[in-house]
Design an enzyme around this catalytic site. Structure first.
Site, PDB file in Angstrom:
ATOM      1  N   TYR A 150       0.852  -1.190   0.000  1.00 51.34           N
ATOM      2  CA  TYR A 150       0.000   0.000   0.000  1.00 51.34           C
ATOM      3  C   TYR A 150       0.884   1.235   0.000  1.00 51.34           C
ATOM      4  O   TYR A 150       1.463   1.605   1.003  1.00 51.34           O
ATOM      5  CB  TYR A 150      -0.926   0.030   1.206  1.00 51.34           C
ATOM      6  N   HIS A 180       0.153 -11.676   2.198  1.00 53.29           N
ATOM      7  CA  HIS A 180      -0.862 -10.969   1.425  1.00 53.29           C
ATOM      8  C   HIS A 180      -1.432 -11.844   0.320  1.00 53.29           C
ATOM      9  O   HIS A 180      -2.650 -11.886   0.119  1.00 53.29           O
ATOM     10  CB  HIS A 180      -0.244  -9.709   0.823  1.00 53.29           C
TER      11      HIS A 180
END
Length: 115
Positions: free
Chosen positions: A39, A108
């Site tokens: 991110y 992730h």
């Protein structure tokens, strides 16, 4: 962190507004904050850490690893869950967002080339 373009979410708000929203969530009872190396990349981990630093003992911070992100350009080059990558992720300052520990570290995306 300025209002640069983010992955799929458009323009990021100004840093002060982002901190206000995170702290507003805390005021409403949110105690789990999830972020990831990808991110930004890395900028969201730092933002979450900065916003929550004064309240660190009241919250749970989770972050994710698993993308191969070029450190110079931020380009995603696929997946990477090799042990060396995880160690590098945890060794970065942003990986432990202004804290001495991460409460939850998890993968992730599944990287089928990693053990």
């Amino acid at each position: 962190m300025g209002p640069e373009l983010r992955f799929d979410y458009g323009q990021a708000p100004e840093k002060a507004e982002s901190v206000r929203v995170i702290r507003g969530a805390l005021d409403l009872g949110v105690t789990l904050f999830d972020t990831a190396e990808v991110y930004g990349p890395w900028t969201n981990e730092a933002l979450v850490g900065e916003a929550l630093a004064p309240f660190r003992n009241e919250v749970v911070i989770a972050t994710k690893f698993g993308f191969d992100v070029d450190p110079a350009t931020g380009e995603r080059r696929g997946l990477n869950s090799q042990p060396e990558h995880i160690k590098r992720h945890n060794g970065r300052d942003a990986a432990t967002p202004r804290t001495d520990h991460i409460d939850l570290l998890y993968q992730h995306r599944v990287d089928r080339t990693s053990p």
